[in-house]
Design a protein around this motif. Structure first.
Motif, PDB file in Angstrom:
ATOM      1  N   GLU A 247      -4.010   3.998   3.317  1.00  0.00           N
ATOM      2  CA  GLU A 247      -2.988   3.874   4.028  1.00  0.00           C
ATOM      3  C   GLU A 247      -2.041   5.106   3.397  1.00  0.00           C
ATOM      4  OE1 GLU A 247      -1.636   2.202   6.733  1.00  0.00           O
ATOM      5  OE2 GLU A 247      -3.433   1.293   6.603  1.00  0.00           O
ATOM      6  N   PRO A 248      -1.318   5.846   4.293  1.00  0.00           N
ATOM      7  CA  PRO A 248      -0.571   7.055   3.748  1.00  0.00           C
ATOM      8  C   PRO A 248       0.465   6.603   2.570  1.00  0.00           C
ATOM      9  CG  PRO A 248      -0.016   6.449   5.893  1.00  0.00           C
ATOM     10  CD  PRO A 248      -0.927   5.655   5.584  1.00  0.00           C
ATOM     11  N   PRO A 249       0.982   7.496   1.895  1.00  0.00           N
ATOM     12  CA  PRO A 249       1.931   6.853   0.617  1.00  0.00           C
ATOM     13  C   PRO A 249       3.391   6.908   1.466  1.00  0.00           C
ATOM     14  CG  PRO A 249       1.735   9.475   0.807  1.00  0.00           C
ATOM     15  CD  PRO A 249       0.654   8.995   1.719  1.00  0.00           C
ATOM     16  N   LEU A 250       4.196   6.148   0.706  1.00  0.00           N
ATOM     17  CA  LEU A 250       5.610   5.989   1.148  1.00  0.00           C
ATOM     18  C   LEU A 250       6.254   7.229   0.277  1.00  0.00           C
ATOM     19  CD1 LEU A 250       8.074   4.524   2.292  1.00  0.00           C
ATOM     20  CD2 LEU A 250       7.849   3.141   0.181  1.00  0.00           C
ATOM     21  N   ASP A 251       6.584   8.377   1.117  1.00  0.00           N
ATOM     22  CA  ASP A 251       6.927   9.535   0.631  1.00  0.00           C
ATOM     23  C   ASP A 251       8.657   9.944   0.884  1.00  0.00           C
ATOM     24  OD1 ASP A 251       7.032  12.157   0.249  1.00  0.00           O
ATOM     25  OD2 ASP A 251       5.662  12.912   1.673  1.00  0.00           O
ATOM     26  N   TYR A 252       8.996   9.582  -0.257  1.00  0.00           N
ATOM     27  CA  TYR A 252      10.310  10.115  -0.344  1.00  0.00           C
ATOM     28  C   TYR A 252      10.676  11.550  -1.321  1.00  0.00           C
ATOM     29  CZ  TYR A 252      11.846   5.492   0.984  1.00  0.00           C
ATOM     30  OH  TYR A 252      12.037   4.363   1.558  1.00  0.00           O
TER      31      TYR A 252
ATOM     32  N   SER B 161      10.227  -3.862  -4.373  1.00  0.00           N
ATOM     33  CA  SER B 161       9.748  -5.032  -4.098  1.00  0.00           C
ATOM     34  C   SER B 161      10.359  -5.479  -2.822  1.00  0.00           C
ATOM     35  CB  SER B 161      10.240  -6.375  -4.848  1.00  0.00           C
ATOM     36  OG  SER B 161       9.558  -6.202  -6.182  1.00  0.00           O
ATOM     37  N   GLN B 162      11.395  -4.772  -2.301  1.00  0.00           N
ATOM     38  CA  GLN B 162      12.090  -5.036  -0.928  1.00  0.00           C
ATOM     39  C   GLN B 162      11.345  -3.949   0.037  1.00  0.00           C
ATOM     40  OE1 GLN B 162      16.410  -4.829  -0.797  1.00  0.00           O
ATOM     41  NE2 GLN B 162      16.421  -5.234  -2.975  1.00  0.00           N
ATOM     42  N   LYS B 163      10.795  -2.909  -0.563  1.00  0.00           N
ATOM     43  CA  LYS B 163      10.103  -1.995   0.514  1.00  0.00           C
ATOM     44  C   LYS B 163       8.604  -2.156   0.683  1.00  0.00           C
ATOM     45  CE  LYS B 163      13.331   1.151   1.184  1.00  0.00           C
ATOM     46  NZ  LYS B 163      13.494   1.330   2.692  1.00  0.00           N
TER      47      LYS B 163
ATOM     48  N   LEU C 121       3.414   5.871  -3.988  1.00  0.00           N
ATOM     49  CA  LEU C 121       4.591   5.795  -3.871  1.00  0.00           C
ATOM     50  C   LEU C 121       5.239   7.441  -4.338  1.00  0.00           C
ATOM     51  CD1 LEU C 121       7.760   5.007  -3.011  1.00  0.00           C
ATOM     52  CD2 LEU C 121       7.811   4.333  -5.482  1.00  0.00           C
ATOM     53  N   TRP C 122       5.425   8.045  -3.565  1.00  0.00           N
ATOM     54  CA  TRP C 122       5.846   9.708  -3.941  1.00  0.00           C
ATOM     55  C   TRP C 122       7.306   9.782  -3.897  1.00  0.00           C
ATOM     56  CZ3 TRP C 122       2.060  13.073  -0.376  1.00  0.00           C
ATOM     57  CH2 TRP C 122       0.800  12.755  -0.655  1.00  0.00           C
TER      58      TRP C 122
ATOM     59  N   LEU D  76       0.462  -1.389  -6.575  1.00  0.00           N
ATOM     60  CA  LEU D  76       0.760   0.372  -6.545  1.00  0.00           C
ATOM     61  C   LEU D  76      -0.127   0.928  -7.499  1.00  0.00           C
ATOM     62  CD1 LEU D  76       4.558   1.032  -6.956  1.00  0.00           C
ATOM     63  CD2 LEU D  76       2.776   1.715  -5.185  1.00  0.00           C
ATOM     64  N   ALA D  77      -0.931   1.787  -6.771  1.00  0.00           N
ATOM     65  CA  ALA D  77      -2.076   2.562  -7.684  1.00  0.00           C
ATOM     66  C   ALA D  77      -1.554   4.063  -7.980  1.00  0.00           C
ATOM     67  CB  ALA D  77      -3.275   2.751  -6.800  1.00  0.00           C
ATOM     68  N   TRP D  78      -0.672   4.573  -7.332  1.00  0.00           N
ATOM     69  CA  TRP D  78      -0.233   6.093  -7.340  1.00  0.00           C
ATOM     70  C   TRP D  78       1.121   6.194  -7.269  1.00  0.00           C
ATOM     71  CZ3 TRP D  78      -2.520  10.479  -4.018  1.00  0.00           C
ATOM     72  CH2 TRP D  78      -1.784  11.567  -4.210  1.00  0.00           C
ATOM     73  N   ILE D  79       1.863   6.588  -8.528  1.00  0.00           N
ATOM     74  CA  ILE D  79       3.337   7.042  -8.342  1.00  0.00           C
ATOM     75  C   ILE D  79       3.464   8.394  -9.104  1.00  0.00           C
ATOM     76  CG2 ILE D  79       5.677   6.453  -9.232  1.00  0.00           C
ATOM     77  CD1 ILE D  79       4.602   3.562  -9.764  1.00  0.00           C
ATOM     78  N   ASP D  80       4.117   9.141  -8.016  1.00  0.00           N
ATOM     79  CA  ASP D  80       4.432  10.519  -8.106  1.00  0.00           C
ATOM     80  C   ASP D  80       5.762  10.589  -8.680  1.00  0.00           C
ATOM     81  OD1 ASP D  80       4.883  13.485  -8.438  1.00  0.00           O
ATOM     82  OD2 ASP D  80       3.753  13.630  -6.685  1.00  0.00           O
ATOM     83  N   LEU D  81       6.452  11.007  -9.803  1.00  0.00           N
ATOM     84  CA  LEU D  81       7.791  11.205 -10.173  1.00  0.00           C
ATOM     85  C   LEU D  81       8.001  12.604 -10.632  1.00  0.00           C
ATOM     86  CD1 LEU D  81       8.125   7.787 -12.038  1.00  0.00           C
ATOM     87  CD2 LEU D  81       9.722   8.349  -9.961  1.00  0.00           C
TER      88      LEU D  81
END
Length: 176
Positions: A13-18, A72-74, A54-55, A81-86
């Motif tokens: 799946e593509p990332p959730l990108d913010y 958790s709401q999203k 999650l980006w 979660l395997a990838w978090i870009d902060l």
């Protein structure tokens, strides 16, 4: 959908990108629209998103207050979660909340304001963490900080070949 089916599907799946959304606090995710990618994000029957990435890069976050609650709401399965870009935010420390995501394998924290090299020790508890970026943080100036070079990788590979024996493959002999 079984948990295993979800895990296999969510990897694709593509990332959730913010990224690039001028997000100042995590609660902004509740009102901000994520960026649209080439492929749309899939949703569960409950309407939550099915992704493991999650980006949040290139924003102005300086803390992660309420991170688990908002995520958790999203997400249908935030624990996966395997990838978090902060990267490229204003974080001054590594929030312990990140250590609660045991499936995290990629964590980008470069380009922040993390001062102390000791902050990295918090992440030792993450069993699957394979990729961590920290360059561009003030901690680079601290004695003992250095990145892994190409030569280091080569040395590690040579050491591995010399010291780790390959598993023996057993071949069943069929009765003649």
């Amino acid at each position: 959908m079984s948990r295993q089916d979800y895990m296999n599907a969510a990897v694709q799946e593509p990332p959730l990108d913010y990224s690039f959304r001028n997000i100042q606090v995590i609660q902004d995710l509740m009102s901000e629209e994520p960026r649209r990618g080439l492929r749309p994000l899939r949703r569960s029957k409950s309407g939550k998103l099915l992704t493991q990435s999650l980006w949040l890069n290139n924003n102005v976050l300086n803390e992660l207050r309420d991170f688990p609650q908002v995520i958790s709401q999203k997400l249908q399965h935030p624990e996966n979660l395997a990838w978090i870009d902060l990267s490229f935010n204003d974080l001054t420390s590594i929030d312990p909340v990140l250590t609660t995501f045991f499936n995290l394998s990629v964590l980008y924290l470069h380009g922040n304001s993390i001062q102390r090299l000791g902050e990295v020790n918090k992440l030792a508890i993450l069993p699957r963490l394979r990729s961590l970026t920290l360059h561009g943080n003030p901690m680079e100036e601290e004695k003992g900080y250095r990145g892994v070079t190409k030569a280091d990788r080569t040395s590690a590979e040579v050491w591995k070949r010399m010291n780790i024996r390959p598993k023996k493959i057993r071949i069943k002999q069929e009765a003649l």
